[in-house]
Design a protein around this motif. Structure first.
Motif, PDB file in Angstrom:
ATOM      1  N   ALA A 115      -3.892   1.661  -3.294  1.00  0.00           N
ATOM      2  CA  ALA A 115      -3.642   0.284  -3.736  1.00  0.00           C
ATOM      3  C   ALA A 115      -3.098   0.334  -5.156  1.00  0.00           C
ATOM      4  N   GLU A 119      -7.980   4.284  -1.408  1.00  0.00           N
ATOM      5  CA  GLU A 119      -8.909   3.748  -0.423  1.00  0.00           C
ATOM      6  C   GLU A 119      -9.087   4.800   0.669  1.00  0.00           C
ATOM      7  N   ARG A 139       0.832  -1.192   0.000  1.00  0.00           N
ATOM      8  CA  ARG A 139       0.000   0.000   0.000  1.00  0.00           C
ATOM      9  C   ARG A 139       0.877   1.256   0.000  1.00  0.00           C
ATOM     10  N   TYR A 140       0.337   2.304  -0.575  1.00  0.00           N
ATOM     11  CA  TYR A 140       1.002   3.603  -0.663  1.00  0.00           C
ATOM     12  C   TYR A 140       0.268   4.544   0.282  1.00  0.00           C
ATOM     13  N   GLN A 198      -7.432  -8.931  -4.359  1.00  0.00           N
ATOM     14  CA  GLN A 198      -6.663  -8.052  -5.248  1.00  0.00           C
ATOM     15  C   GLN A 198      -6.925  -8.284  -6.735  1.00  0.00           C
ATOM     16  N   THR A 222      -8.082  -2.899   2.033  1.00  0.00           N
ATOM     17  CA  THR A 222      -7.260  -3.329   3.157  1.00  0.00           C
ATOM     18  C   THR A 222      -8.161  -3.778   4.300  1.00  0.00           C
ATOM     19  N   ILE A 259      -5.015   5.777   1.738  1.00  0.00           N
ATOM     20  CA  ILE A 259      -4.234   4.606   1.357  1.00  0.00           C
ATOM     21  C   ILE A 259      -4.417   4.330  -0.127  1.00  0.00           C
TER      22      ILE A 259
END
Length: 302
Positions: A159, A35, A9-10, A280, A266, A157
């Protein structure tokens, strides 16, 4: 990237990575989907929904705090406020003292209720760090959130919309090659070239020597230690690094005939071996009919 070492995750308040991506011509909107919330799965009921984007998802964030009464009472939620506020202050003012507590000790020291601890802090901490909250220091926990305080408005967040190799690393490699650099993959480094009290480059497992003015080891601690131990094991400056414990991790990925979960998001599962997981097939592995990625805890068991 057909298999990931965890589902990545970023975090929206990152600062250095977006500068790097922008430099090589990568747009965040092309490689990420955002997200604004996370799920916490409790037993077999509907998930607890927590908003994590105070600006981009303000309504969901407020709803997450006010709602979910079946999981956490108002008393439980309010007990988290002194824990987080005190933790951020100690992180900035008394970091060594904060480092003397594990996250479980620190939570109960500041009045977090058992329900708030088990249903929120446990899944959040073990889902991020792969270990139970009595296994690492409170300094580490708050160190993740502290950089986001001045940029709280960016908190959310991301993805990845594809394997990180394809959507992020390959464009970086292309940019390096375009500038005249060379990128090698599957080129295992066997040892450092150490001559005249200086590191002069690396020796590959095929016997090839690569000499360089500067050598950067951008590796995990697991790969880093043996390379330096060959030459610096007795050096005083290396001993603190050499004594650092290695942290295990275990990730399970399951290829399915259909999605395991209605959304790619998440998700944390407290009191189970699934510290965090995500479907995913709609994001990172769009070639799959269903792909469940799970981070297992405690990792040594697996």
């Amino acid at each position: 990237m057909k298999v990931e070492s965890g589902f990545h995750r970023y975090i929206g308040f990152y600062s250095h990575l977006p500068l790097l991506l922008r430099k090589v011509g990568i747009k965040l909107s092309d490689i990420l989907t955002w997200e604004e919330k996370v799920h916490v799965r409790m037993n077999n009921g509907k998930p607890l929904v927590l908003g994590l984007a105070p600006v981009h998802g303000m309504v969901k964030t407020i709803q997450g705090f006010i709602g979910n009464q079946d999981y956490l009472s108002v008393k439980d939620k309010l007990s988290l406020l002194p824990f987080f506020i005190r933790g951020m202050i100690d992180y900035l003012v008394r970091p060594k003292q904060l480092d003397s507590f594990n996250i479980k000790e620190y939570a109960f020291k500041h009045g977090v209720t058992p329900d708030a601890f088990h249903q929120l802090i446990v899944p959040l901490s073990s889902g991020i760090y792969f270990l139970p909250p009595n296994r690492y220091s409170a300094y580490v926990f708050f160190g993740l959130f502290a950089p986001g305080i001045p940029k709280f408005y960016k908190m959310r967040i991301g993805a990845f919309l594809g394997g990180m190799t394809e959507v992020m690393c390959q464009p970086m490699a292309d940019w390096i090659e375009k500038k005249g650099g060379e990128v090698r993959v599957n080129a295992k480094v066997e040892s450092l070239i150490y001559e005249d009290h200086q590191i002069k480059g690396v020796r590959l497992s095929n016997g090839e020597n690569l000499y360089a003015t500067h050598t950067i080891l951008a590796t995990t601690l697991y790969a880093f230690k043996p390379l330096l131990e060959q030459h610096f094991k007795k050096e005083a400056w290396f001993k603190p690094i050499g004594n650092l414990p290695l942290m295990p991790a275990a990730c399970l990925q399951i290829e399915l005939s259909e999605p395991a979960y209605p959304v790619d998001i998440t998700t944390f599962a407290p009191l189970t071996c699934m510290s965090s997981f995500a479907e995913q097939s709609r994001t990172t592995f769009q070639q799959s009919k269903g792909r469940l990625s799970i981070i297992l805890s405690p990792p040594e068991k697996f």
